[in-house]
Structure formats: structure tokens, C-alpha cells
Design a protein around this motif. Structure first.
Motif, PDB file in Angstrom:
ATOM      1  N   UNK A  69     -44.562  -8.731   5.951  1.00 55.39           N
ATOM      2  CA  UNK A  69     -43.209  -9.280   5.900  1.00 55.39           C
ATOM      3  C   UNK A  69     -42.175  -8.188   6.151  1.00 55.39           C
ATOM      4  N   UNK A  70     -42.362  -7.034   5.526  1.00 54.14           N
ATOM      5  CA  UNK A  70     -41.439  -5.921   5.726  1.00 54.14           C
ATOM      6  C   UNK A  70     -41.389  -5.466   7.176  1.00 54.14           C
ATOM      7  N   UNK A  71     -42.552  -5.369   7.804  1.00 56.24           N
ATOM      8  CA  UNK A  71     -42.621  -4.960   9.210  1.00 56.24           C
ATOM      9  C   UNK A  71     -41.949  -5.992  10.099  1.00 56.24           C
ATOM     10  N   UNK A  72     -42.233  -7.268   9.833  1.00 60.47           N
ATOM     11  CA  UNK A  72     -41.652  -8.358  10.624  1.00 60.47           C
ATOM     12  C   UNK A  72     -40.124  -8.331  10.534  1.00 60.47           C
ATOM     13  N   UNK A  73     -39.597  -8.240   9.327  1.00 62.63           N
ATOM     14  CA  UNK A  73     -38.145  -8.256   9.148  1.00 62.63           C
ATOM     15  C   UNK A  73     -37.490  -6.992   9.709  1.00 62.63           C
ATOM     16  N   UNK A  74     -38.105  -5.829   9.457  1.00 64.72           N
ATOM     17  CA  UNK A  74     -37.546  -4.576   9.987  1.00 64.72           C
ATOM     18  C   UNK A  74     -37.544  -4.578  11.509  1.00 64.72           C
ATOM     19  N   UNK A  75     -38.610  -5.088  12.105  1.00 65.13           N
ATOM     20  CA  UNK A  75     -38.676  -5.158  13.571  1.00 65.13           C
ATOM     21  C   UNK A  75     -37.647  -6.143  14.111  1.00 65.13           C
ATOM     22  N   UNK A  76     -37.444  -7.248  13.401  1.00 67.43           N
ATOM     23  CA  UNK A  76     -36.430  -8.210  13.827  1.00 67.43           C
ATOM     24  C   UNK A  76     -35.039  -7.605  13.797  1.00 67.43           C
ATOM     25  N   UNK A  77     -34.716  -6.892  12.720  1.00 62.85           N
ATOM     26  CA  UNK A  77     -33.414  -6.228  12.610  1.00 62.85           C
ATOM     27  C   UNK A  77     -33.276  -5.168  13.699  1.00 62.85           C
ATOM     28  N   UNK A  78     -34.303  -4.345  13.887  1.00 65.92           N
ATOM     29  CA  UNK A  78     -34.249  -3.286  14.904  1.00 65.92           C
ATOM     30  C   UNK A  78     -34.089  -3.886  16.305  1.00 65.92           C
ATOM     31  N   UNK A  79     -34.814  -4.961  16.574  1.00 65.60           N
ATOM     32  CA  UNK A  79     -34.708  -5.616  17.880  1.00 65.60           C
ATOM     33  C   UNK A  79     -33.313  -6.167  18.127  1.00 65.60           C
ATOM     34  N   UNK A  80     -32.723  -6.775  17.110  1.00 68.16           N
ATOM     35  CA  UNK A  80     -31.377  -7.323  17.267  1.00 68.16           C
ATOM     36  C   UNK A  80     -30.328  -6.219  17.368  1.00 68.16           C
ATOM     37  N   UNK A  81     -30.542  -5.113  16.662  1.00 64.74           N
ATOM     38  CA  UNK A  81     -29.608  -3.987  16.767  1.00 64.74           C
ATOM     39  C   UNK A  81     -29.650  -3.388  18.174  1.00 64.74           C
ATOM     40  N   UNK A  82     -30.852  -3.176  18.686  1.00 64.91           N
ATOM     41  CA  UNK A  82     -30.981  -2.662  20.051  1.00 64.91           C
ATOM     42  C   UNK A  82     -30.381  -3.638  21.060  1.00 64.91           C
ATOM     43  N   UNK A  83     -30.643  -4.919  20.861  1.00 63.59           N
ATOM     44  CA  UNK A  83     -30.077  -5.933  21.739  1.00 63.59           C
ATOM     45  C   UNK A  83     -28.549  -5.928  21.682  1.00 63.59           C
ATOM     46  N   UNK A  84     -27.987  -5.720  20.496  1.00 65.52           N
ATOM     47  CA  UNK A  84     -26.528  -5.666  20.358  1.00 65.52           C
ATOM     48  C   UNK A  84     -25.952  -4.511  21.161  1.00 65.52           C
TER      49      UNK A  84
END
Length: 128
Positions: A69-84
């Protein structure tokens, strides 16, 4: 369930989509995580569900529920930050989180080759 709510109440998508301007100005940082739970259509939802169902159980077995869960959420946040940073366009979806799981799994297998032997090699080969 959330996609059904998106269809009935389109404002949910507007409220939670990744908006680069609002993220980079630090006004609505919840938009770093909310897009992970929203989808742009039935096909988008189906492809993300298929991908998560394909890799998720194996990653969760290796990492445990908490780390998964931690990896999934951290990757989601990182992906959205990079996308931003990379795109001003709004977006939704769990693709960044799923790609993060794939990357974390590849690193895990690569670092633990001696423990997994041929099974680990096959797992790495399947990701290529």
C-alpha cells in the motif's frame, strides 16, 4: 464504486483530477493522490484493473500489505508530481501507481537474485 460515482456526479472528477497549476502553486496538494482513485472511462478503468490484478498479488505477496500500500500510494503521488511538472493538462488514473509497483518489484527481484534463483530471473524476464 468510485467510477460509478464519477459517472453519476461528474463534479467528483473535476474536484479530484490532477491540475498542475493547483499542485505547483501548493493550493490543492490533495490532487497528488486523488487522481489515483479516479478514471477517465470504462476502458481506462478496465486496463488499470487488469494491470493491477496481473502484478498486484505477486508484489503484495513479496512486500506485505503495508509496504504494498505504501509503495502504491507513494508511486501514485510521485507519478502525479512528475506529471504536474511535465504537463499542464489535467489527468486521472492509477497508471503511475501501477508503474511504480512494477518498478519496485523489478528492483526487489534484482537486489535479491541470490534468494530467488531461477524464479527471480523468470520474474524479471516477465517484466521486460
Amino acid at each position: 464504486a468510485i467510477y460509478g460515482l464519477q459517472v453519476v456526479f461528474p463534479s467528483i472528477t473535476r474536484w479530484g483530477a490532477k491540475r498542475s497549476d493547483l499542485i505547483l502553486s501548493r493550493r490543492e496538494l490533495y490532487r497528488l493522490i486523488s487522481p489515483v482513485f479516479l478514471h477517465g472511462g470504462v476502458v481506462h478503468l478496465a486496463m488499470n484493473s487488469f494491470s493491477l490484478n496481473n502484478i498486484g498479488p505477486e508484489v503484495e505477496r513479496c512486500f506485505g500489505q503495508g509496504r504494498f500500500l505504501g509503495t502504491y500510494l507513494a508511486a501514485g503521488v510521485a507519478g502525479n508530481l512528475l506529471s504536474a511538472y511535465m504537463s499542464p493538462n489535467p489527468s486521472v488514473g492509477a497508471s503511475g501507481a501501477i508503474f511504480g509497483l512494477v518498478g519496485a518489484y523489478a528492483v526487489f527481484l534484482g537486489r535479491n537474485k541470490s534468494l530467488f534463483g531461477k524464479s527471480g530471473e523468470r520474474g524479471l524476464a516477465s517484466l521486460r
